[in-house]
Design an enzyme around this catalytic site. Structure first.
Site, PDB file in Angstrom:
ATOM      1  N   ASN A  91       0.795  -1.226   0.000  1.00 24.90           N
ATOM      2  CA  ASN A  91       0.000   0.000   0.000  1.00 24.90           C
ATOM      3  C   ASN A  91       0.827   1.276   0.000  1.00 24.90           C
ATOM      4  OD1 ASN A  91      -2.497   1.674   0.757  1.00 24.90           O
ATOM      5  ND2 ASN A  91      -1.192   1.950   2.562  1.00 24.90           N
ATOM      6  N   TYR A 162       1.793   9.805 -11.640  1.00 25.25           N
ATOM      7  CA  TYR A 162       0.990   9.007 -10.712  1.00 25.25           C
ATOM      8  C   TYR A 162       0.112   8.028 -11.502  1.00 25.25           C
ATOM      9  CZ  TYR A 162      -2.164   7.992  -6.782  1.00 25.25           C
ATOM     10  OH  TYR A 162      -2.897   7.375  -5.793  1.00 25.25           O
ATOM     11  N   LYS A 166       0.308   3.948 -11.370  1.00 25.65           N
ATOM     12  CA  LYS A 166      -0.841   3.160 -10.936  1.00 25.65           C
ATOM     13  C   LYS A 166      -1.377   2.259 -12.041  1.00 25.65           C
ATOM     14  CE  LYS A 166      -1.049   4.450  -6.633  1.00 25.65           C
ATOM     15  NZ  LYS A 166      -0.775   3.484  -5.532  1.00 25.65           N
ATOM     16  N   THR A 197      -7.846  11.201   3.295  1.00 26.59           N
ATOM     17  CA  THR A 197      -6.575  10.937   3.957  1.00 26.59           C
ATOM     18  C   THR A 197      -5.646  12.120   3.705  1.00 26.59           C
ATOM     19  OG1 THR A 197      -5.530   9.895   2.026  1.00 26.59           O
ATOM     20  CG2 THR A 197      -6.833   8.453   3.480  1.00 26.59           C
TER      21      THR A 197
END
Length: 255
Positions: A91, A162, A166, A197
């Site tokens: 993660n 990013y 991913k 988050t």
């Protein structure tokens, strides 16, 4: 009632906060002994302390997931501490803001920022899987869940590196799912949408209204909601599930 992960040993990276911490806490509540790993050792130790305070078993380890030797040491230390490795949640990750490239289109990204993003978010997952799978082959099976993203399924503006990383995680997951199905090793990915988050705070401060307008649920997700999916995928209840990517996004990808 017996927990979904009763008797299992679970390794979680990025466990110092956010989705990683919530998943570590849930795995422990569901009966797993947990190795909480993070570059932020203090945060990982806090997560492990929360687990032990609730009556569970946990250990904390420091790891830079883009460093092969540190990843190998983390997996070895987990096995020394708990005797084996049954499941892993890869993660650990960073956002564009962490490499100084937030709100930048592709041609504006720095090479350094791109390289760091790929090193942590893609190579880091590969290194973790490489080491975990080797141990699981020796043990006769296991389950791995990787954190991809809705950015691993579609393009997102100002997030080029990013998105590239991913998408790579989603591809690694599918390929590993095929390669190791015959070895009783299942590999799946969770694809969170916009979850409340620290990682999403910067982008939500800039584009929050625009983003939420595209989420059918009309809210951000909670870390615990991603943790629930990861827990199920690591459990024997998902015994016929491998090579798959599961969105936890309030319907964002349903458009």
């Amino acid at each position: 009632m017996v927990g979904m992960l009763a008797g299992k040993v679970a390794l979680i990276t990025g466990a110092a906060n956010g989705i990683g911490r919530e998943t570590a806490l849930l795995f422990a509540r569901e009966g797993a002994r947990v190795a909480a790993a993070d570059l932020d050792l203090k945060g990982a130790e806090e997560t492990a302390a929360l687990i032990r305070g609730a009556g569970g078993e946990a250990a904390a380890f420091s790891v830079e997931v883009s460093d092969a030797e540190q990843v190998e040491a983390m997996v070895n230390e987990t096995i020394v501490a708990f005797g084996r490795l049954d499941c892993a949640f890869n993660n650990a990750g960073i956002a564009p803001a962490h490499v100084g490239n937030n709100a930048k289109r592709m041609h504006e990204w720095s090479e350094e920022g791109f390289d760091r993003m790929i090193a942590v978010n893609l190579k880091g997952v590969w290194l973790c899987m490489k080491s975990e799978i080797a141990r699981m082959l020796e043990a006769g099976g296991g389950a791995i869940v990787n954190t991809s993203s809705i950015a691993g399924l579609a393009g997102l503006p100002t997030s080029s590196a990013y998105v590239a990383a991913k998408h790579g995680v989603s591809g690694l997951t599918r390929t590993a799912g095929i390669e190791y199905a015959g070895d009783d090793i299942r590999v799946n990915a969770v694809c969170p949408g916009y979850i409340a988050t620290d990682m999403t705070r910067e982008v939500m401060s800039r584009r929050g209204n625009e983003i939420l307008a595209r989420v059918p649920a009309r809210r951000m997700g909670e870390a615990r909601e991603v943790a629930e999916m990861a827990c199920w995928l690591c459990s024997d209840r998902a015994s016929f599930v491998t090579g798959a990517t599961y969105t936890v996004d309030g319907g964002y990808m349903a458009w």
